[in-house]
Design a protein around this motif. Structure first.
Motif, PDB file in Angstrom:
ATOM      1  N   ILE A  15      23.325  22.193  -1.529  1.00  0.00           N
ATOM      2  CA  ILE A  15      22.142  21.357  -1.285  1.00  0.00           C
ATOM      3  C   ILE A  15      21.944  21.148   0.222  1.00  0.00           C
ATOM      4  CG2 ILE A  15      21.199  19.021  -1.570  1.00  0.00           C
ATOM      5  CD1 ILE A  15      22.476  19.073  -4.407  1.00  0.00           C
ATOM      6  N   LYS A  16      23.036  20.903   0.946  1.00  0.00           N
ATOM      7  CA  LYS A  16      22.957  20.760   2.402  1.00  0.00           C
ATOM      8  C   LYS A  16      22.479  22.057   3.053  1.00  0.00           C
ATOM      9  CE  LYS A  16      26.512  17.225   2.854  1.00  0.00           C
ATOM     10  NZ  LYS A  16      27.891  16.949   3.296  1.00  0.00           N
ATOM     11  N   CYS A  17      22.978  23.168   2.561  1.00  0.00           N
ATOM     12  CA  CYS A  17      22.572  24.473   3.084  1.00  0.00           C
ATOM     13  C   CYS A  17      21.067  24.676   2.895  1.00  0.00           C
ATOM     14  CB  CYS A  17      23.358  25.583   2.388  1.00  0.00           C
ATOM     15  SG  CYS A  17      22.888  27.249   2.859  1.00  0.00           S
ATOM     16  N   ARG A  18      20.587  24.402   1.701  1.00  0.00           N
ATOM     17  CA  ARG A  18      19.160  24.546   1.415  1.00  0.00           C
ATOM     18  C   ARG A  18      18.331  23.633   2.314  1.00  0.00           C
ATOM     19  NH1 ARG A  18      14.944  22.530  -1.557  1.00  0.00           N
ATOM     20  NH2 ARG A  18      13.606  24.083  -2.554  1.00  0.00           N
ATOM     21  N   TYR A  19      18.799  22.425   2.511  1.00  0.00           N
ATOM     22  CA  TYR A  19      18.104  21.470   3.373  1.00  0.00           C
ATOM     23  C   TYR A  19      17.989  22.017   4.800  1.00  0.00           C
ATOM     24  CZ  TYR A  19      16.945  17.168   5.820  1.00  0.00           C
ATOM     25  OH  TYR A  19      16.326  16.236   6.621  1.00  0.00           O
ATOM     26  N   LYS A  20      19.089  22.546   5.323  1.00  0.00           N
ATOM     27  CA  LYS A  20      19.062  23.136   6.670  1.00  0.00           C
ATOM     28  C   LYS A  20      18.059  24.282   6.742  1.00  0.00           C
ATOM     29  CE  LYS A  20      23.968  22.480   7.683  1.00  0.00           C
ATOM     30  NZ  LYS A  20      25.238  23.213   7.910  1.00  0.00           N
ATOM     31  N   LEU A  21      18.084  25.150   5.749  1.00  0.00           N
ATOM     32  CA  LEU A  21      17.210  26.325   5.756  1.00  0.00           C
ATOM     33  C   LEU A  21      15.729  25.940   5.697  1.00  0.00           C
ATOM     34  CD1 LEU A  21      19.256  28.581   3.329  1.00  0.00           C
ATOM     35  CD2 LEU A  21      18.955  28.927   5.786  1.00  0.00           C
ATOM     36  N   ILE A  22      15.433  24.865   5.026  1.00  0.00           N
ATOM     37  CA  ILE A  22      14.043  24.448   4.859  1.00  0.00           C
ATOM     38  C   ILE A  22      13.532  23.618   6.028  1.00  0.00           C
ATOM     39  CG2 ILE A  22      12.510  22.998   3.440  1.00  0.00           C
ATOM     40  CD1 ILE A  22      14.126  23.873   1.028  1.00  0.00           C
ATOM     41  N   THR A  23      14.384  22.763   6.590  1.00  0.00           N
ATOM     42  CA  THR A  23      13.897  21.775   7.553  1.00  0.00           C
ATOM     43  C   THR A  23      14.063  22.149   9.021  1.00  0.00           C
ATOM     44  OG1 THR A  23      15.994  20.568   7.461  1.00  0.00           O
ATOM     45  CG2 THR A  23      14.249  19.864   5.958  1.00  0.00           C
ATOM     46  N   ILE A  24      15.002  22.987   9.356  1.00  0.00           N
ATOM     47  CA  ILE A  24      15.254  23.290  10.767  1.00  0.00           C
ATOM     48  C   ILE A  24      14.459  24.532  11.160  1.00  0.00           C
ATOM     49  CG2 ILE A  24      16.984  23.825  12.517  1.00  0.00           C
ATOM     50  CD1 ILE A  24      19.048  22.390  10.705  1.00  0.00           C
ATOM     51  N   ASN A  25      13.484  24.331  12.038  1.00  0.00           N
ATOM     52  CA  ASN A  25      12.653  25.446  12.502  1.00  0.00           C
ATOM     53  C   ASN A  25      13.452  26.368  13.415  1.00  0.00           C
ATOM     54  OD1 ASN A  25      10.348  24.538  11.181  1.00  0.00           O
ATOM     55  ND2 ASN A  25       9.762  23.228  12.892  1.00  0.00           N
ATOM     56  N   GLY A  26      13.237  27.655  13.254  1.00  0.00           N
ATOM     57  CA  GLY A  26      13.855  28.648  14.124  1.00  0.00           C
ATOM     58  C   GLY A  26      15.330  28.877  13.860  1.00  0.00           C
ATOM     59  N   ILE A  27      15.849  28.360  12.774  1.00  0.00           N
ATOM     60  CA  ILE A  27      17.267  28.524  12.471  1.00  0.00           C
ATOM     61  C   ILE A  27      17.532  29.952  11.987  1.00  0.00           C
ATOM     62  CG2 ILE A  27      17.163  27.800  10.064  1.00  0.00           C
ATOM     63  CD1 ILE A  27      19.757  26.197  10.619  1.00  0.00           C
ATOM     64  N   ASN A  28      18.687  30.451  12.316  1.00  0.00           N
ATOM     65  CA  ASN A  28      19.085  31.783  11.869  1.00  0.00           C
ATOM     66  C   ASN A  28      19.551  31.671  10.413  1.00  0.00           C
ATOM     67  OD1 ASN A  28      20.547  34.140  11.267  1.00  0.00           O
ATOM     68  ND2 ASN A  28      21.065  34.448  13.427  1.00  0.00           N
ATOM     69  N   HIS A  29      18.686  32.059   9.485  1.00  0.00           N
ATOM     70  CA  HIS A  29      18.972  31.921   8.058  1.00  0.00           C
ATOM     71  C   HIS A  29      20.223  32.676   7.642  1.00  0.00           C
ATOM     72  CE1 HIS A  29      14.831  30.396   6.610  1.00  0.00           C
ATOM     73  NE2 HIS A  29      15.090  29.974   7.810  1.00  0.00           N
ATOM     74  N   GLU A  30      20.370  33.876   8.141  1.00  0.00           N
ATOM     75  CA  GLU A  30      21.528  34.680   7.741  1.00  0.00           C
ATOM     76  C   GLU A  30      22.830  34.024   8.188  1.00  0.00           C
ATOM     77  OE1 GLU A  30      23.132  39.285   7.744  1.00  0.00           O
ATOM     78  OE2 GLU A  30      21.467  38.749   9.062  1.00  0.00           O
ATOM     79  N   LEU A  31      22.841  33.473   9.380  1.00  0.00           N
ATOM     80  CA  LEU A  31      24.041  32.819   9.888  1.00  0.00           C
ATOM     81  C   LEU A  31      24.398  31.587   9.052  1.00  0.00           C
ATOM     82  CD1 LEU A  31      26.192  32.859  12.101  1.00  0.00           C
ATOM     83  CD2 LEU A  31      24.667  31.457  13.484  1.00  0.00           C
ATOM     84  N   ILE A  32      23.404  30.807   8.674  1.00  0.00           N
ATOM     85  CA  ILE A  32      23.643  29.614   7.846  1.00  0.00           C
ATOM     86  C   ILE A  32      24.177  30.022   6.467  1.00  0.00           C
ATOM     87  CG2 ILE A  32      22.507  27.667   6.689  1.00  0.00           C
ATOM     88  CD1 ILE A  32      22.961  27.297   9.708  1.00  0.00           C
ATOM     89  N   ILE A  33      23.624  31.074   5.907  1.00  0.00           N
ATOM     90  CA  ILE A  33      24.068  31.525   4.585  1.00  0.00           C
ATOM     91  C   ILE A  33      25.478  32.098   4.649  1.00  0.00           C
ATOM     92  CG2 ILE A  33      23.616  33.194   2.745  1.00  0.00           C
ATOM     93  CD1 ILE A  33      20.574  32.645   3.360  1.00  0.00           C
ATOM     94  N   VAL A  34      25.784  32.856   5.699  1.00  0.00           N
ATOM     95  CA  VAL A  34      27.150  33.373   5.872  1.00  0.00           C
ATOM     96  C   VAL A  34      28.123  32.206   5.992  1.00  0.00           C
ATOM     97  CG1 VAL A  34      28.698  34.567   7.498  1.00  0.00           C
ATOM     98  CG2 VAL A  34      26.521  35.604   6.855  1.00  0.00           C
ATOM     99  N   GLU A  35      27.762  31.210   6.795  1.00  0.00           N
ATOM    100  CA  GLU A  35      28.618  30.027   6.930  1.00  0.00           C
ATOM    101  C   GLU A  35      28.845  29.360   5.569  1.00  0.00           C
ATOM    102  OE1 GLU A  35      28.632  25.996   9.603  1.00  0.00           O
ATOM    103  OE2 GLU A  35      26.748  26.505   8.589  1.00  0.00           O
ATOM    104  N   GLN A  36      27.788  29.224   4.786  1.00  0.00           N
ATOM    105  CA  GLN A  36      27.891  28.590   3.477  1.00  0.00           C
ATOM    106  C   GLN A  36      28.762  29.400   2.520  1.00  0.00           C
ATOM    107  OE1 GLN A  36      27.273  25.705   2.209  1.00  0.00           O
ATOM    108  NE2 GLN A  36      27.804  26.290   0.123  1.00  0.00           N
ATOM    109  N   LEU A  37      28.573  30.696   2.500  1.00  0.00           N
ATOM    110  CA  LEU A  37      29.380  31.537   1.612  1.00  0.00           C
ATOM    111  C   LEU A  37      30.858  31.470   1.983  1.00  0.00           C
ATOM    112  CD1 LEU A  37      27.013  34.631   1.290  1.00  0.00           C
ATOM    113  CD2 LEU A  37      27.605  32.994  -0.527  1.00  0.00           C
ATOM    114  N   LEU A  38      31.154  31.471   3.280  1.00  0.00           N
ATOM    115  CA  LEU A  38      32.546  31.358   3.717  1.00  0.00           C
ATOM    116  C   LEU A  38      33.119  29.985   3.372  1.00  0.00           C
ATOM    117  CD1 LEU A  38      32.381  33.182   7.160  1.00  0.00           C
ATOM    118  CD2 LEU A  38      33.489  33.989   5.063  1.00  0.00           C
TER     119      LEU A  38
END
Length: 142
Positions: free
Chosen positions: A109-132
């Motif tokens: 849920i936190k990951c999804r929130y970051k992906l939706i609300t933070i402009n210009g965020i590197n989506h792939e990096l956030i998802i890799v962090e979440q998967l790890l």
């Protein structure tokens, strides 16, 4: 199959039909197959390729499955959403603790929130962090 799609779509027949017509059903099944493989091999990074198209749907599928595992552990079998994945849900309920399931859902849920609300965020990096992180908490709490 259609009963599952109705449950996933909150019993909306139009949305359930879209689930079939857009080949989402096949993508969902492929994702769950890879998820099962990733869990067996303890390698969540293999799931990264599924996030390229629509990370919101993938995160929804993950949370939906995790919630079903919690329902199963509480013996609320009639409330299961992913009724076509009962075997996977049963396996996950046997090997995962409530603490792990709770931490997993919260982190997604936190990951999804970051992906939706933070402009210009590197989506792939956030998802890799979440998967790890998901792999880490699996090793820590199970």
């Amino acid at each position: 199959m259609y009963a599952t799609s109705l449950k996933i779509c909150d019993y909306s027949p139009i949305q359930a039909e879209k689930l079939f017509s857009q080949l989402l059903w096949e993508k969902r099944l492929n994702f769950y197959n890879q998820l099962e493989n990733s869990i067996k091999t303890n390698n969540m990074i293999k799931l990264l390729v599924y996030f390229n198209h629509d990370h919101k749907k993938i995160i929804f599928w993950i949370c939906s499955l995790l919630l079903d595992v919690i329902k199963w552990k509480h013996k609320l079998y009639t409330l299961i959403t992913n009724i076509d994945k009962v075997e996977l849900i049963t396996q996950l309920s046997q090997i995962n603790s409530f603490k792990y399931l709770n931490k997993s859902i919260q982190s997604w849920i936190k990951c999804r929130y970051k992906l939706i609300t933070i402009n210009g965020i590197n989506h792939e990096l956030i998802i890799v962090e979440q998967l790890l992180y998901w792999q880490y908490i699996s090793n820590t709490f199970n």
